[in-house]
Design an enzyme around this catalytic site. Sequence first.
Site, PDB file in Angstrom:
ATOM      1  N   GLU A 189     -32.893   8.853 -14.912  1.00 16.30           N
ATOM      2  CA  GLU A 189     -34.711   9.288 -14.644  1.00 16.30           C
ATOM      3  C   GLU A 189     -34.813   7.151 -15.451  1.00 16.30           C
ATOM      4  OE1 GLU A 189     -38.687  11.094 -16.756  1.00 16.30           O
ATOM      5  OE2 GLU A 189     -36.501  11.871 -16.803  1.00 16.30           O
ATOM      6  N   ARG A 195     -23.572  19.141 -23.341  1.00 14.71           N
ATOM      7  CA  ARG A 195     -23.771  17.950 -23.122  1.00 14.71           C
ATOM      8  C   ARG A 195     -23.106  16.628 -24.223  1.00 14.71           C
ATOM      9  NH1 ARG A 195     -29.290  16.770 -21.356  1.00 14.71           N
ATOM     10  NH2 ARG A 195     -30.143  14.451 -22.410  1.00 14.71           N
ATOM     11  N   LYS A 232     -33.303   8.671 -25.423  1.00 16.89           N
ATOM     12  CA  LYS A 232     -33.295   7.497 -25.146  1.00 16.89           C
ATOM     13  C   LYS A 232     -35.048   7.522 -25.150  1.00 16.89           C
ATOM     14  CE  LYS A 232     -33.227   8.540 -20.368  1.00 16.89           C
ATOM     15  NZ  LYS A 232     -33.217   8.554 -19.040  1.00 16.89           N
TER      16      LYS A 232
END
Length: 553
Positions: free
Chosen positions: A35, A260, A270
């Site tokens: 993204e 992850r 982020k």
Amino acid sequence: MDEKTSNFIHELIDEDLAEGGAYEGMKVHTRFPPEPNGYLHIGHAKAIFIDFGTAQKYGGLCNLRMDDTNPSKEDTEYVDAIKEDIRWLGYDWEDRFYYASDYFEDMYGFAVELIKKGLAYVCELTPEQTKEMRGTVGVPAQSPYRDRPIEESLDLFARMRAGEFENGRMTLRAKIDLASGNFNMRDPVLYRINHASHHRTGDKWCIYPMYDFAHPIEDAMEHITHSLCTLEFEDHRPLYEWVIANTSVPSTPRQIEFARLGINYTVMSKRKLRKLVEEGYVSGWDDPRMPTLCGLRRRGYTPEAIRTFCERIGVSKTASTVEYAFLEHCLREDLNERAARVMAVLEPVRLTITNYPEGKTETFLVENNPNRPEDGEREITFSRNLYIEDEDFMESPVPKYFRLFPGNEVRLKGAYVVKCTGCVKDENGKVVEVLAEYDPESRGGDPKDGRKIKSTIHWVDADTAVDAEVRIYDNLFSDPDPDGGDKDFIECLNPLSLQVLKGCKVEHSLKDAKFPNSYQFMRKGYFCVDNRDSSPEHLVFNRSVALKDSFNK
Ligand code: ATP
Ligand code: MG
């Protein structure tokens, strides 16, 4: 660079490709879908390694796709940075660069198809009401709009698109199972109204697809065979498969989830990284203390070290935290092979060789890297006026101190053995100059008579040394788990994560030091030129990693 190790993802793909498997005879096709709302971090490197690495292993393809379905916060600055970071890591999407927003029209079409099949409806519950009516484990969700006529939903959905309604006024929901044990299947929202400009489609759209609806369509449009993602999407997989099964998308991708990457002493989201940047806790996304790929690059990390790290941490289904020290270990191993050995004095004090003629200079040839004879040799100069580290002299030595003190001998690396004869102090009693005599018979560093010299110290020639600033880094956080529990991660910042040393003296050859070359400053660690602040007039070095390995195998 290719990924040799086997892992559970590869085992599943092997089954899919085998005779009678769902993808028999097909080329493996993966994608990396960031993204564009921030810079890539080391967690993304793991995903990139898995996505591109898996495609490589099977002789397949991997697409790069900007997941830009969310209109508000995306930026072309991030798109460019993401491309740069992936290329730097050593991966290539060739001509397969896409935007999720390229498929908005297709997605709209598939949504209409679902409505026509009686598999989606326009719901007028407000977000609050939808939440209230979500039900609980034993109690189904509700929507009074579920059974509205298809024609009515088609009409309302078209008017949603045309901009007739304000944000939140209605949604398009899939008609799946209000009683499902998996809440993601309780008639999930597929489209919401959002009157916001998009960085690529501008004001063309005021309805935007939800990730769970958009992502399987994007994958299918690109003929992705294996859509590899992180574990938080595991519970969304039934919905992914539902979208694929109930729309006329052109292919059938398979979603596989992996854990992850988390690393101690740092944060990876982020949102948190952006806060550090925007509120000035660090100098930017590429601050050398950041876990971003641009930060690691600026710090002196090599793509090889990061790929090795990703390979060695492996791929699993269970989340675990990897030690930061392991990342450093991988870097140290790589730099040990490639870095030139040089001398730099970070906290200098003068050393005067009183029996060495004034004005005389001699040169020594030294190997750049004992691991790589092909890297050649260079000259270093020696004269009466040198610099050594302040800590390499003690007027009154503590026990087991074998470096310079009056009466003791040390080897000046690659040059001569010298014997300390005293020191000069300023009015405050601080040592400003160490005095020594050299043994002319010890050229190259070993005395002729075979007497034993316990210590070797590094030095630079004061007549030719170059001034430099050196930045020493420690963990950005002093808490090993700044992300944990309900901690305020800002409170966990390490106040000593950056130490700036000015007035350092580095050997002459370093005046031409260039990023991204790495140098081992003997006894001090691995360093590289700072790619932002360094100039020929003002050299700035970053310490990439210390020499001592703190990784506990
Ligand atoms: P963040 O929480 O940092 O914003 P994200 O998942 O929203 O993470 P994306 O840009 O959507 O970030 O991520 C792109 C891809 O990278 C996704 O497939 C995601 O699963 C993967 N990814 C993100 N963070 C990690 C991580 N820590 N470890 C492994 N893969 C990750
Ligand atoms: Mg995301």
